[in-house]
Design an enzyme around this catalytic site. Structure first.
Site, PDB file in Angstrom:
ATOM      1  N   CYS A  40     -75.812  -7.667 -37.974  1.00 41.59           N
ATOM      2  CA  CYS A  40     -76.978  -7.847 -37.097  1.00 41.59           C
ATOM      3  C   CYS A  40     -77.303  -6.573 -36.322  1.00 41.59           C
ATOM      4  O   CYS A  40     -78.440  -6.111 -36.308  1.00 41.59           O
ATOM      5  CB  CYS A  40     -76.714  -9.004 -36.135  1.00 41.59           C
ATOM      6  SG  CYS A  40     -77.982  -9.175 -34.884  1.00 41.59           S
ATOM      7  N   CYS A  45     -80.693  -7.574 -37.982  1.00 43.11           N
ATOM      8  CA  CYS A  45     -81.736  -8.011 -37.031  1.00 43.11           C
ATOM      9  C   CYS A  45     -82.222  -6.912 -36.083  1.00 43.11           C
ATOM     10  O   CYS A  45     -83.438  -6.763 -35.882  1.00 43.11           O
ATOM     11  CB  CYS A  45     -81.227  -9.155 -36.164  1.00 43.11           C
ATOM     12  SG  CYS A  45     -79.987 -10.193 -36.921  1.00 43.11           S
ATOM     13  N   TYR A 173     -86.213 -13.925 -46.718  1.00 44.09           N
ATOM     14  CA  TYR A 173     -86.431 -13.293 -45.409  1.00 44.09           C
ATOM     15  C   TYR A 173     -86.610 -11.772 -45.539  1.00 44.09           C
ATOM     16  O   TYR A 173     -87.574 -11.209 -45.059  1.00 44.09           O
ATOM     17  CB  TYR A 173     -85.207 -13.501 -44.521  1.00 44.09           C
ATOM     18  CG  TYR A 173     -85.077 -14.802 -43.792  1.00 44.09           C
ATOM     19  CD1 TYR A 173     -85.504 -14.920 -42.473  1.00 44.09           C
ATOM     20  CD2 TYR A 173     -84.470 -15.900 -44.381  1.00 44.09           C
ATOM     21  CE1 TYR A 173     -85.318 -16.100 -41.760  1.00 44.09           C
ATOM     22  CE2 TYR A 173     -84.291 -17.089 -43.677  1.00 44.09           C
ATOM     23  CZ  TYR A 173     -84.715 -17.177 -42.369  1.00 44.09           C
ATOM     24  OH  TYR A 173     -84.535 -18.334 -41.675  1.00 44.09           O
ATOM     25  N   GLU A 177     -90.032  -9.637 -44.937  1.00 45.17           N
ATOM     26  CA  GLU A 177     -90.119  -8.826 -43.709  1.00 45.17           C
ATOM     27  C   GLU A 177     -90.371  -7.355 -44.052  1.00 45.17           C
ATOM     28  O   GLU A 177     -91.275  -6.717 -43.496  1.00 45.17           O
ATOM     29  CB  GLU A 177     -88.831  -8.968 -42.888  1.00 45.17           C
ATOM     30  CG  GLU A 177     -88.714 -10.347 -42.249  1.00 45.17           C
ATOM     31  CD  GLU A 177     -87.494 -10.495 -41.356  1.00 45.17           C
ATOM     32  OE1 GLU A 177     -86.557  -9.693 -41.479  1.00 45.17           O
ATOM     33  OE2 GLU A 177     -87.498 -11.424 -40.522  1.00 45.17           O
TER      34      GLU A 177
HETATM   35  P1  NDP Z   1     -82.721 -15.169 -48.813  1.00 42.67           P
HETATM   36  O1  NDP Z   1     -81.723 -16.213 -49.158  1.00 42.67           O
HETATM   37  O2  NDP Z   1     -83.637 -15.372 -47.673  1.00 42.67           O
HETATM   38  O3  NDP Z   1     -83.621 -14.862 -50.091  1.00 42.67           O
HETATM   39  C1  NDP Z   1     -83.053 -14.469 -51.298  1.00 42.67           C
HETATM   40  C2  NDP Z   1     -84.187 -14.309 -52.293  1.00 42.67           C
HETATM   41  O4  NDP Z   1     -83.672 -13.726 -53.479  1.00 42.67           O
HETATM   42  C3  NDP Z   1     -84.793 -15.637 -52.679  1.00 42.67           C
HETATM   43  O5  NDP Z   1     -86.169 -15.456 -52.831  1.00 42.67           O
HETATM   44  C4  NDP Z   1     -84.118 -15.947 -54.013  1.00 42.67           C
HETATM   45  O6  NDP Z   1     -84.921 -16.673 -54.904  1.00 42.67           O
HETATM   46  C5  NDP Z   1     -83.933 -14.562 -54.589  1.00 42.67           C
HETATM   47  N1  NDP Z   1     -82.796 -14.485 -55.486  1.00 42.67           N
HETATM   48  C6  NDP Z   1     -81.544 -14.943 -55.287  1.00 42.67           C
HETATM   49  N2  NDP Z   1     -80.763 -14.659 -56.338  1.00 42.67           N
HETATM   50  C7  NDP Z   1     -81.528 -13.984 -57.218  1.00 42.67           C
HETATM   51  C8  NDP Z   1     -81.284 -13.417 -58.488  1.00 42.67           C
HETATM   52  N3  NDP Z   1     -80.090 -13.491 -59.044  1.00 42.67           N
HETATM   53  N4  NDP Z   1     -82.314 -12.786 -59.108  1.00 42.67           N
HETATM   54  C9  NDP Z   1     -83.523 -12.719 -58.528  1.00 42.67           C
HETATM   55  N5  NDP Z   1     -83.807 -13.239 -57.320  1.00 42.67           N
HETATM   56  C10 NDP Z   1     -82.827 -13.867 -56.674  1.00 42.67           C
HETATM   57  O7  NDP Z   1     -81.842 -13.838 -48.672  1.00 42.67           O
HETATM   58  P2  NDP Z   1     -82.200 -12.406 -48.104  1.00 42.67           P
HETATM   59  O8  NDP Z   1     -81.436 -11.462 -48.946  1.00 42.67           O
HETATM   60  O9  NDP Z   1     -83.650 -12.231 -47.935  1.00 42.67           O
HETATM   61  O10 NDP Z   1     -81.567 -12.487 -46.656  1.00 42.67           O
HETATM   62  C11 NDP Z   1     -80.155 -12.709 -46.537  1.00 42.67           C
HETATM   63  C12 NDP Z   1     -79.834 -13.560 -45.347  1.00 42.67           C
HETATM   64  O11 NDP Z   1     -80.102 -12.867 -44.165  1.00 42.67           O
HETATM   65  C13 NDP Z   1     -80.619 -14.855 -45.299  1.00 42.67           C
HETATM   66  O12 NDP Z   1     -79.719 -15.880 -45.480  1.00 42.67           O
HETATM   67  C14 NDP Z   1     -81.218 -14.921 -43.943  1.00 42.67           C
HETATM   68  O13 NDP Z   1     -80.798 -16.095 -43.292  1.00 42.67           O
HETATM   69  C15 NDP Z   1     -80.699 -13.711 -43.211  1.00 42.67           C
HETATM   70  N6  NDP Z   1     -81.825 -12.996 -42.581  1.00 42.67           N
HETATM   71  C16 NDP Z   1     -82.438 -13.549 -41.502  1.00 42.67           C
HETATM   72  C17 NDP Z   1     -83.511 -12.905 -40.917  1.00 42.67           C
HETATM   73  C18 NDP Z   1     -84.189 -13.528 -39.741  1.00 42.67           C
HETATM   74  O14 NDP Z   1     -83.609 -14.394 -39.115  1.00 42.67           O
HETATM   75  N7  NDP Z   1     -85.402 -13.105 -39.415  1.00 42.67           N
HETATM   76  C19 NDP Z   1     -84.017 -11.655 -41.427  1.00 42.67           C
HETATM   77  C20 NDP Z   1     -83.329 -11.179 -42.587  1.00 42.67           C
HETATM   78  C21 NDP Z   1     -82.269 -11.845 -43.128  1.00 42.67           C
HETATM   79  P3  NDP Z   1     -85.078 -18.263 -54.811  1.00 42.67           P
HETATM   80  O15 NDP Z   1     -86.001 -18.502 -53.659  1.00 42.67           O
HETATM   81  O16 NDP Z   1     -85.691 -18.614 -56.112  1.00 42.67           O
HETATM   82  O17 NDP Z   1     -83.711 -18.812 -54.627  1.00 42.67           O
END
Ligand code: NDP
Length: 441
Positions: A40, A45, A173, A177
């Protein structure tokens, strides 16, 4: 010496649990091999919000030029911004370290692995404790086959200069962002997402509206798409072959989720089991399959948000060292995506409520915020409340607006405390604001 508690990982959740345990008289040590503050503070964040702020300047300028401001030439000194951001993060690292030392917590620098259920080693040191909390967080998931060409959210905060074109993988996310942040900074963005709707776990109405707004600001969103191949043409020039088309880009950011940091902990030596996704198995009170060892935050992969890790850490240490059961509501966790405009939510969507057999309906409103009065664009603000029919309780709020992140915090209190739509209606509106529309909805 045998510690009462050893916390592995000095991120937000680990530091909170160590501090609370120590405040109740426990002898506590914390192990950290990297910078204090975890994801974070260092690569999550905090720097992200600074990136968000720096990117809003152009948006504001555009808007105020519609008021009659003759907006002159302005240019961002990217290197200067990154330096300022680094200084701020270093300051926060220092604050985290101070919290630990002020609270008489022993800091041990290095990486821990279990020897048995009461013993860990850190380098050559062997250390014992009655209880452990594992708070090691997570790291970006990277597609192995393309790892030489792609960057993760760990790298993006040291981006040496703004590229002309950036391709972002994922629809969650981080992808959304950074797509908005860099688009606002003038970078041409392509998003490559495997599904048919970005931010698919959020309310459909708000994500569809955000998707429309992003497209209007020239972000290209390639849905149902995946990468077949990447070719490096020369330094900072890549050609990507997708399932449907080819695109050229200067920088590739992967944001396809994160994986729990468990790899070098030797969990089996402490009889700690993991789930199929690699996260640590933990029960409702965050106890692992070893009753003396707890785990919190991203490493248990349960709503991976910093305030969740902090609340879990606080809960565990109050329970262990003050015999107190801290209240929490993890059913209604407010959360915000810092897109442009921001998207924020708390509680259930209509679809999720119906799946849970809750008889409910929704009220929604959509409008152009007063701040944008002179802009040609249409609506930039959307509010939705989900209401349970019998009780009239507001069980969900879903918002798209420039300040959705700020608004959802207080809407979260209302949803958690069971406010009804009548409570909203009997509250006098604040005029002229956008949020008064939640009262008159
Ligand atoms: P997220 O879980 O938000 O999103 C992951 C994305 O990647 C989804 O769209 C998913 O698709 C896709 N995906 C997953 N696996 C694959 C794959 N093998 N090939 C292609 N696409 C894939 O993760 P992020 O990485 O964006 O963020 C990580 C974590 O950080 C989150 O859990 C979030 O809670 C936290 N975070 C919070 C923020 C906030 O509070 N503002 C800001 C940034 C991060 P599908 O939808 O189809 O599963």
């Amino acid at each position: 010496m045998i510690y009462d508690l050893i916390v592995i990982g000095a991120g937000s959740g680990g530091v909170r649990s160590a501090r609370i345990a120590s405040s109740h008289g426990a002898k506590v040590a914390i192990i950290e091999g990297n910078k204090f503050g975890g994801t974070c503070v260092n690569v999550g964040c905090v720097p992200k919000k600074l990136f968000y702020y720096v990117s809003q300047f152009n948006k504001d300028m555009e808007n105020y030029s519609s008021y009659g401001w003759d907006v002159g030439f302005s240019k961002l000194n990217w290197k200067k911004f990154i330096k300022k951001k680094d200084n701020e993060i270093n300051r926060l690292n220092g604050i985290y370290r101070n919290i630990l030392t002020k609270n008489k917590i022993t800091i041990i620098e290095g990486y821990a692995s279990f020897i048995d259920k009461n013993t860990i080693k850190v380098g050559k040191k062997i250390i014992k404790a009655k209880k452990f909390i594992i708070a090691t967080g997570s790291k970006p998931r990277i597609a192995e086959e393309f790892k030489n060409y792609i960057h993760s959210s760990d790298d993006i905060f040291q981006l040496p200069q703004l590229p002309k074109k950036m391709t972002i993988l994922g629809g969650g996310y981080i992808a959304i962002e950074f797509a908005c942040i860099f688009s606002n900074l003038g970078v041409k963005i392509d998003i490559i997402y495997r599904g048919d709707r970005i931010l698919k776990d959020f309310d459909k109405d708000i994500t569809e509206r955000l998707q429309e707004i992003m497209k209007k600001s020239k972000i290209k969103i390639h849905l149902n798409s995946h990468i077949k191949d990447i070719k490096k043409i020369d330094k900072n020039n890549y050609e990507m072959e997708l399932n449907k088309k080819r695109i050229k880009t200067n920088y590739i950011l992967s944001a396809i989720g994160r994986i729990p940091n468990v790899q070098n902990l030797d969990l089996n030596k402490a009889k700690i089991q993991i789930n199929d996704d690699g996260s640590i198995k933990a029960n409702r009170v965050f106890q692992t399959t070893n009753e003396d060892i707890y785990a919190l935050g991203d490493v248990i992969n349960y709503i991976n948000l910093t305030p969740m890790a902090i609340r879990q850490g606080h809960y565990i240490s109050e329970k262990l060292f003050n015999k107190k059961n801290l209240q929490y509501d993890f059913k209604n966790v407010p959360t915000a995506v810092f897109s442009s405009p921001q998207l924020a939510t708390v509680g259930l969507t209509l679809e999720a409520a119906k799946l849970n057999r809750i008889d409910c309906y929704e009220l929604k409103t959509e409008f152009k915020s007063m701040k944008k009065s002179f802009r040609k664009e249409n609506n930039d603000t959307f509010y939705k409340l989900v209401i349970e029919k019998n009780t009239k309780k507001v069980i969900g709020a879903h918002i798209l607006s420039d300040d959705a992140g700020e608004l959802i915090q207080l809407l979260g209190v209302l949803v958690v405390s069971g406010a009804t739509i009548d409570d909203f209606k009997k509250t006098v509106a604040v005029h002229p604001t956008s949020s008064e529309e939640l009262i008159t909805i």
